[in-house]
Design a protein around this motif. Structure first.
Motif, short mmCIF file in Angstrom:
data_model
loop_
_atom_site.label_atom_id
_atom_site.label_comp_id
_atom_site.label_asym_id
_atom_site.label_seq_id
_atom_site.Cartn_x
_atom_site.Cartn_y
_atom_site.Cartn_z
N ASP A 79 0.82 -1.20 0.00
CA ASP A 79 0.00 0.00 0.00
C ASP A 79 0.86 1.25 0.00
O ASP A 79 1.95 1.28 0.55
CB ASP A 79 -0.91 0.02 1.21
CG ASP A 79 -1.98 -1.05 1.13
OD1 ASP A 79 -2.61 -1.31 2.15
OD2 ASP A 79 -2.16 -1.62 0.04
N ASN A 81 0.36 5.87 -0.22
CA ASN A 81 -0.44 6.92 0.39
C ASN A 81 -1.85 6.95 -0.17
O ASN A 81 -2.11 6.49 -1.28
CB ASN A 81 0.23 8.28 0.15
CG ASN A 81 1.58 8.38 0.82
OD1 ASN A 81 1.79 7.78 1.87
ND2 ASN A 81 2.50 9.11 0.20
N GLN A 82 -2.77 7.52 0.60
CA GLN A 82 -4.15 7.68 0.14
C GLN A 82 -4.34 9.08 -0.42
O GLN A 82 -3.69 10.03 0.00
CB GLN A 82 -5.12 7.42 1.28
CG GLN A 82 -5.11 5.99 1.77
CD GLN A 82 -6.38 5.62 2.49
OE1 GLN A 82 -7.41 6.23 2.30
NE2 GLN A 82 -6.31 4.60 3.32
N LYS A 123 -6.24 4.94 -3.16
CA LYS A 123 -4.91 4.61 -2.70
C LYS A 123 -4.19 3.80 -3.77
O LYS A 123 -4.83 3.19 -4.63
CB LYS A 123 -4.95 3.82 -1.39
CG LYS A 123 -5.65 2.47 -1.51
CD LYS A 123 -5.65 1.75 -0.16
CE LYS A 123 -6.36 0.39 -0.28
NZ LYS A 123 -6.39 -0.32 1.01
N SER A 168 -10.64 3.51 -2.16
CA SER A 168 -10.51 2.97 -0.81
C SER A 168 -11.84 2.98 -0.07
O SER A 168 -11.97 2.38 0.98
CB SER A 168 -9.46 3.76 -0.02
OG SER A 168 -9.76 5.14 -0.01
#
Length: 460
Positions: A79, A81-82, A123, A168
């Motif tokens: 994962d 950053n969002q 994301k 997300s």
């Protein structure tokens, strides 16, 4: 609507253009990390500069021999950053829209469409270069796999998705068509009644939905595999583009032009060069087929896929279909000599690619324009727009009043609606036009569609 949303997201969140937007929400699961894609065997179009990718239905794990530990490639995503993209307000009567982004603030405007609202949280997920390298050392390609064997018989290139931008949280995207003039509202209602497409006004983006993706080329040789570079590039691209340039040498555009018009003219004339050589009967068969696919997305996708397969198969291809609207064309193509078939498939594919860049409303407006016999005049108008810099300079420019003058008011309003949906607002009373959101590619696609319809219909 989904394609429009993903384009907005990529344009605003990926200024380096490393991601490609997903076009269909129905296909989004086929653009996850490790999914295998093929690049269509054609150079990028002037109206679509990003690569043309097509799903295969396979992942890298599907075509690899089992590893010693028996583990698959799942759960190896990392994962990042969002990001949040939020619509704030839409209150301008001319179809304007103000959208705020973090950290920048951007204003988008569209003369014929009004985005009512959306907020998308997303994301990035991806595969590390280190893991791909370890995978290359530990597991080989299953050369007996049916898909791999099929690839060996063609020149199709294989790509693996290495990074995606996904939602997300669940989001809703809403859109309404601008109808500030009475006739425009009427023409939209009439045309949608003629078409078989659904005029959805809202779409739900589920959590985890793939919005955009990034690929790297996957090379296979004697069971070994690897990627050229963990960057978005294709080491074979230069070779293809050189061939295209060589093929077009000696094909010179006639007459003066400005801006990008000469480039658009040259490409469309070269790609559609087979059509002027056809008999009126053959032209009519192609035209009727094109008109049918303009009101049926599934039919358009089927024809596009079949034409791609014709171009990709080295040893010939048998055209089969259950669609009545395609059978006459396929029968005609099947009877053509191989070299003639390839040129026809190339020309039809080029036209279909341009049609897929247009909105559903535009396709219906084009069909109505064809019936009203105003396509030639519309082409003159769009040709004039392309003489101006529509890529980077977002400022008003004059338009010849004669090009905006039609014999019937309905023809004039239909044409204004058609052009505004490509991102150029026409101010008839001022004799000027205002480009919105760098509309060059959209206007170029409209030029190609109009040019092709004129060729196929035998219009002057």
């Amino acid at each position: 609507m989904f394609k429009k949303l993903t384009k907005i997201i990529v344009n605003q969140m990926d200024p380096c253009k490393e991601l490609d937007p997903v076009k269909s929400i129905a296909d989004q699961e086929h653009f996850r990390p490790f999914c295998l894609l093929i690049k269509k065997k054609k150079s990028n179009r002037i109206f679509h500069r990003a690569p043309y990718y097509q799903r295969t239905g396979f992942t890298l794990d599907d075509v690899l021999l089992p590893g010693e530990d028996g583990k698959s490639t799942e759960s190896l995503h990392q994962d990042s950053n969002q990001f949040t993209l939020t619509k704030v307000r839409a209150d301008e009567v001319d179809g304007g829209l103000s959208i705020s982004f973090d950290p920048a603030s951007v204003e988008l405007k569209g003369g014929a469409s009004l985005f009512k609202g959306f907020s998308v949280k997303s994301k990035k997920n991806g595969i590390s270069q280190q893991y791909l390298e370890a995978l290359r050392r530990e597991r080989k390609i299953n050369m007996d796999h049916s898909f791999i064997q099929q690839l060996q018989r063609t020149d199709i290139r294989l790509y693996v998705v290495t990074e995606i931008l996904e939602a997300s949280e669940e989001a809703v995207y809403e859109e309404s068509t601008k109808a500030d003039r009475g006739f425009k509202a009427k023409i939209y209602a009439t045309l949608h009644a003629k078409g078989t497409r659904e005029n959805n006004q809202a779409i739900v983006i589920p959590k985890g939905c793939t919005l955009a993706f990034r690929t790297v080329p996957l090379h296979i040789r004697d069971g070994a595999h690897g990627v050229s570079n963990f960057q978005k590039m294709d080491y074979f691209q230069d070779e293809d583009e050189d061939n295209v340039v060589e093929d077009r040498q000696g094909y010179v555009d006639d007459g003066p032009s400005a801006g990008k018009l000469v480039e658009v003219r040259t490409e469309v004339r070269y790609s559609c060069r087979i059509f002027p050589e056809l008999s009126p009967d053959r032209l009519l068969i192609i035209l009727n087929t094109i008109k049918a696919v303009m009101t049926d997305e599934n039919l358009l996708q089927e024809l596009s896929q079949k034409m791609d397969e014709v171009l990709e198969e080295n040893d010939g291809y048998e055209l089969k279909t259950e669609s009545p609207d395609l059978k006459e064309l396929f029968s005609t193509l099947q009877q053509s000599p191989r070299h003639h078939l390839l040129q026809l498939a190339e020309g039809i594919t080029y036209v279909l690619d341009a049609l897929q860049e247009l909105t559903e409303d535009q396709l219906l407006l084009l069909l109505e324009s064809l019936e009203r016999k105003i396509v030639s005049q519309q082409l003159n108008l769009v040709e004039n727009l392309l003489k101006h810099d529509l890529e980077y300079v977002m400022r008003p420019f004059p338009v010849n009043a004669r090009l905006l003058s039609f014999q019937h008011e309905e023809d004039q309003m239909l044409t204004i609606a058609l052009v505004e949906l490509s991102g150029v607002q026409l101010l008839q009373e001022k004799g000027s036009a205002i480009p919105r959101d760098e509309p060059f590619e959209a206007v170029a696609a409209l030029f190609v569609a109009l040019y092709a319809l004129i060729l196929l219909s035998g219009s002057k």
